[in-house]
Scaffold this motif. Structure first.
Motif, PDB file in Angstrom:
ATOM      1  N   LYS A  19       0.826  -1.213   0.000  1.00 27.15           N
ATOM      2  CA  LYS A  19       0.000   0.000   0.000  1.00 27.15           C
ATOM      3  C   LYS A  19       0.856   1.256   0.000  1.00 27.15           C
ATOM      4  O   LYS A  19       1.715   1.422   0.875  1.00 27.15           O
ATOM      5  CB  LYS A  19      -0.884   0.041   1.259  1.00 27.15           C
ATOM      6  CG  LYS A  19      -1.837  -1.135   1.362  1.00 27.15           C
ATOM      7  CD  LYS A  19      -2.777  -1.003   2.539  1.00 27.15           C
ATOM      8  CE  LYS A  19      -3.828  -2.112   2.484  1.00 27.15           C
ATOM      9  NZ  LYS A  19      -4.804  -2.000   3.580  1.00 27.15           N
TER      10      LYS A  19
ATOM     11  N   GLU B 170       1.526  -5.509   4.135  1.00 29.03           N
ATOM     12  CA  GLU B 170       0.780  -6.179   5.200  1.00 29.03           C
ATOM     13  C   GLU B 170       0.311  -7.572   4.823  1.00 29.03           C
ATOM     14  O   GLU B 170       0.280  -7.960   3.647  1.00 29.03           O
ATOM     15  CB  GLU B 170      -0.368  -5.311   5.711  1.00 29.03           C
ATOM     16  CG  GLU B 170      -1.442  -5.009   4.713  1.00 29.03           C
ATOM     17  CD  GLU B 170      -2.527  -4.117   5.299  1.00 29.03           C
ATOM     18  OE1 GLU B 170      -2.215  -3.109   5.955  1.00 29.03           O
ATOM     19  OE2 GLU B 170      -3.709  -4.451   5.098  1.00 29.03           O
ATOM     20  N   GLU B 171      -0.030  -8.278   5.856  1.00 30.34           N
ATOM     21  CA  GLU B 171      -0.545  -9.638   5.737  1.00 30.34           C
ATOM     22  C   GLU B 171      -1.864  -9.595   4.956  1.00 30.34           C
ATOM     23  O   GLU B 171      -2.663  -8.672   5.142  1.00 30.34           O
ATOM     24  CB  GLU B 171      -0.758 -10.103   7.182  1.00 30.34           C
ATOM     25  CG  GLU B 171      -1.477 -11.364   7.435  1.00 30.34           C
ATOM     26  CD  GLU B 171      -1.954 -11.403   8.898  1.00 30.34           C
ATOM     27  OE1 GLU B 171      -2.339 -12.492   9.321  1.00 30.34           O
ATOM     28  OE2 GLU B 171      -1.960 -10.362   9.594  1.00 30.34           O
TER      29      GLU B 171
ATOM     30  N   LEU C 221      -5.583 -10.554   4.294  1.00 35.53           N
ATOM     31  CA  LEU C 221      -6.716 -11.056   5.081  1.00 35.53           C
ATOM     32  C   LEU C 221      -7.744 -11.631   4.119  1.00 35.53           C
ATOM     33  O   LEU C 221      -8.168 -10.952   3.184  1.00 35.53           O
ATOM     34  CB  LEU C 221      -7.350  -9.926   5.887  1.00 35.53           C
ATOM     35  CG  LEU C 221      -6.481  -9.271   6.955  1.00 35.53           C
ATOM     36  CD1 LEU C 221      -7.225  -8.087   7.564  1.00 35.53           C
ATOM     37  CD2 LEU C 221      -6.112 -10.273   8.034  1.00 35.53           C
TER      38      LEU C 221
ATOM     39  N   GLU D  88     -15.845  -8.138   2.935  1.00 35.95           N
ATOM     40  CA  GLU D  88     -15.705  -6.754   3.408  1.00 35.95           C
ATOM     41  C   GLU D  88     -17.043  -6.092   3.689  1.00 35.95           C
ATOM     42  O   GLU D  88     -18.044  -6.388   3.038  1.00 35.95           O
ATOM     43  CB  GLU D  88     -14.995  -5.915   2.341  1.00 35.95           C
ATOM     44  CG  GLU D  88     -13.517  -6.173   2.264  1.00 35.95           C
ATOM     45  CD  GLU D  88     -12.847  -5.283   1.231  1.00 35.95           C
ATOM     46  OE1 GLU D  88     -12.508  -5.798   0.162  1.00 35.95           O
ATOM     47  OE2 GLU D  88     -12.682  -4.070   1.497  1.00 35.95           O
TER      48      GLU D  88
ATOM     49  N   GLU E 211      -9.014  -0.373   6.706  1.00 38.31           N
ATOM     50  CA  GLU E 211      -8.631   1.036   6.594  1.00 38.31           C
ATOM     51  C   GLU E 211      -9.630   1.911   7.343  1.00 38.31           C
ATOM     52  O   GLU E 211     -10.769   1.514   7.592  1.00 38.31           O
ATOM     53  CB  GLU E 211      -8.615   1.473   5.125  1.00 38.31           C
ATOM     54  CG  GLU E 211      -9.988   1.407   4.482  1.00 38.31           C
ATOM     55  CD  GLU E 211     -10.106   2.138   3.145  1.00 38.31           C
ATOM     56  OE1 GLU E 211      -9.186   2.891   2.793  1.00 38.31           O
ATOM     57  OE2 GLU E 211     -11.130   1.964   2.485  1.00 38.31           O
TER      58      GLU E 211
HETATM   59  P1  AMP Z   1      -7.653   0.146   1.151  1.00 36.79           P
HETATM   60  O1  AMP Z   1      -7.404   1.330   0.230  1.00 36.79           O
HETATM   61  O2  AMP Z   1      -6.686   0.024   2.259  1.00 36.79           O
HETATM   62  O3  AMP Z   1      -9.079   0.044   1.545  1.00 36.79           O
HETATM   63  O4  AMP Z   1      -7.479  -1.141   0.223  1.00 36.79           O
HETATM   64  C1  AMP Z   1      -8.235  -1.302  -0.977  1.00 36.79           C
HETATM   65  C2  AMP Z   1      -8.796  -2.683  -1.058  1.00 36.79           C
HETATM   66  O5  AMP Z   1      -7.750  -3.653  -1.057  1.00 36.79           O
HETATM   67  C3  AMP Z   1      -9.657  -3.060   0.137  1.00 36.79           C
HETATM   68  O6  AMP Z   1     -10.952  -2.611  -0.018  1.00 36.79           O
HETATM   69  C4  AMP Z   1      -9.532  -4.577   0.119  1.00 36.79           C
HETATM   70  O7  AMP Z   1     -10.409  -5.124  -0.830  1.00 36.79           O
HETATM   71  C5  AMP Z   1      -8.129  -4.795  -0.342  1.00 36.79           C
HETATM   72  N1  AMP Z   1      -7.226  -4.976   0.798  1.00 36.79           N
HETATM   73  C6  AMP Z   1      -6.561  -4.011   1.458  1.00 36.79           C
HETATM   74  N2  AMP Z   1      -5.825  -4.526   2.454  1.00 36.79           N
HETATM   75  C7  AMP Z   1      -6.016  -5.865   2.439  1.00 36.79           C
HETATM   76  C8  AMP Z   1      -5.530  -6.945   3.219  1.00 36.79           C
HETATM   77  N3  AMP Z   1      -4.659  -6.767   4.216  1.00 36.79           N
HETATM   78  N4  AMP Z   1      -5.965  -8.184   2.920  1.00 36.79           N
HETATM   79  C9  AMP Z   1      -6.831  -8.388   1.891  1.00 36.79           C
HETATM   80  N5  AMP Z   1      -7.315  -7.410   1.115  1.00 36.79           N
HETATM   81  C10 AMP Z   1      -6.920  -6.155   1.375  1.00 36.79           C
END
Ligand code: AMP
Ligand code: GLY
Length: 424
Positions: free
Chosen positions: A149, A191-192, A194, A198, A289
């Motif tokens: 990220k 990150e790990e 998951l 959602e 997040e």
């Molecule tokens: P974020 O901008 O951090 O919300 O990440 C965008 C999308 O990536 C999220 O809505 C999830 O679908 C996916 N995602 C983010 N972090 C993870 C994680 N640690 N494990 C699995 N999917 C993730």
């Protein structure tokens, strides 16, 4: 109350529609707004990056409350700017300090907040251009898929999920050394992964007391069956069947309460929304997040379900009374289907006339990327164009009404997903 609402999307039309129903509203201005917001208030052409001009407008129009729709002005410090000025320091701002907005503005800031306050989240480490080799070593310790990220705001595009270790290492150096996401990827959180399902949970807090809004599910991918590129959101459904009472109680105890306590413990100046992006892994919630605003298109289903007067709610927040507020929500399901421009989220046309909006009944058409042309016609002005929200006893009832409305509306190269809710 005189209200200034900032933003121009479906979220803002929904908020404007709700604010327009408040018994304590005097005047509602939306900046810059869209063709939909102009039907419930007055659009004003203010640049959300130009705080001085906004301040002059707020003083001239005796604005009592500013509601900040999108994150960028918050991350840019709009809250601190208005609070620091003698003339506007008492204006209620639905928002938070620039520091607190880092909960959305910096992934690393958010992750260290979660760690410090024991909020369940994926294990992580962060790296910069001096620690690329350490980052590669860290990737070696993880299992595929790898989650990388960009630390900063990258318009929802800064998250990479990669199956191959070699590719993940390449992307890491692209982000840190070749500015793949510009300044946003000066730091990278790894990150790990998951594995789960959602959902989005929304809280309104004054930094100590809080109320919880209904949860929602958002459909992020452009293609049916959750395939293809990520978008801003192709639709939403609220409530979410898998978020049953037992699960939501866990969310309250393990996620929401520690988050609000953390905001207080860290002395954050906060009077606004916390949008918690959650993954349900087995029966346990983990935070993916934080965002410091409402979700879009989640707002289009969450806010119509709320029966409380929204301006009164903001007033109670400002008076420190959120713990005394009784929230009331429509028990029915709300479903919203996003009509988008063909080609979105890649290149697409604007300026196509939208037909038959006036023929919609039983469904609310919240405008996203729309504008009025000089003849007063509504034309497309963005990738996401109209969110069609309907209520039903079941998800299918609600969706069927929205899909019926989608059949009536037309514009050149209109597209929407026809499979919403199938996963539920
Ligand atoms: P974020 O901008 O951090 O919300 O990440 C965008 C999308 O990536 C999220 O809505 C999830 O679908 C996916 N995602 C983010 N972090 C993870 C994680 N640690 N494990 C699995 N999917 C993730
Ligand atoms: N629907 C996701 C977001 O607003 O970021």
């Amino acid at each position: 109350m005189n209200v200034l609402l900032l933003g121009s999307g479906g979220r803002e039309h929904t908020l404007a529609w709700k604010i327009a129903q408040s018994s304590i509203l005097s005047q509602l201005f939306i900046a810059p707004g869209n063709a939909g917001t102009s039907t419930v208030g007055t659009n004003v052409n203010l640049n959300l990056a130009d705080f001085d001009t906004m301040l002059a407008f707020v003083v001239d129009m005796s604005i009592d409350i500013i509601i900040v729709g999108p994150e960028q002005p918050l991350v840019d410090g709009i809250y601190d700017f208005f609070k620091a000025n003698e003339k506007t320091k008492n204006v209620i701002i639905v928002g938070m300090s620039k520091e607190a907005a880092q909960l959305e503005g910096s992934k690393e800031y958010a992750k260290s907040f979660m760690k410090r306050h024991n909020v369940p989240t994926a294990a992580y480490k962060s790296f910069d251009s001096n620690s690329v080799a350490n980052g590669e070593n860290f990737l070696d310790t993880l299992q595929s898929p790898y989650v990388l990220k960009a630390d900063g705001l990258a318009g929802g595009k800064g998250v990479l999920i990669i199956d191959s270790l070699a590719e993940a290492k390449d992307s890491l150096s692209d982000m840190l050394l070749n500015n793949k996401f510009g300044e946003a990827s000066n730091k990278v959180v790894i990150e790990e992964f998951l594995s789960g399902i959602e959902l989005s949970v929304f809280v309104l807090t004054d930094g100590e007391k809080f109320v919880v809004l209904p949860e929602a599910k958002d459909y992020k991918r452009i293609g049916e069956g959750d395939t293809g590129l990520n978008t801003g959101g192709m639709g939403s459904i609220s409530p979410v069947p898998f978020a049953d009472a037992i699960f939501m109680d866990k969310v309250l105890e393990k996620i929401i309460k520690p988050t609000v306590k953390g905001i207080k413990a860290d002395n954050m100046d906060y009077s606004g929304f916390v949008f918690i992006g959650l993954m349900k892994v087995g029966d346990e919630p983990y935070v993916i997040e934080y965002n410091v605003r409402m979700g879009d298109p989640e707002t289009e289903t969450v806010i119509p379900r709320m029966k409380n007067d929204i301006l009164e709610l903001f007033q109670e927040m400002n008076n420190g009374n959120l713990d005394k507020v009784k929230m009331n929500f429509d028990k029915r399901t709300a479903a919203s289907v996003m009509l988008v421009a063909g080609g979105y989220p890649e290149s697409y046309n604007k300026g196509n006339r939208i037909f038959n909006l006036e023929k919609i009944s039983n469904t609310i058409a919240f405008h996203a990327g729309t504008i009025n042309d000089d003849k007063g016609n509504v034309i497309t002005n963005g990738g996401r164009v109209i969110a069609l929200t309907s209520f039903g006893k079941t998800i299918n009832d609600a969706l069927n009404l929205s899909y019926k409305a989608a059949d009536i509306i037309s514009y050149d190269k209109m597209y929407y997903r026809k499979d919403l809710g199938k996963d539920l």
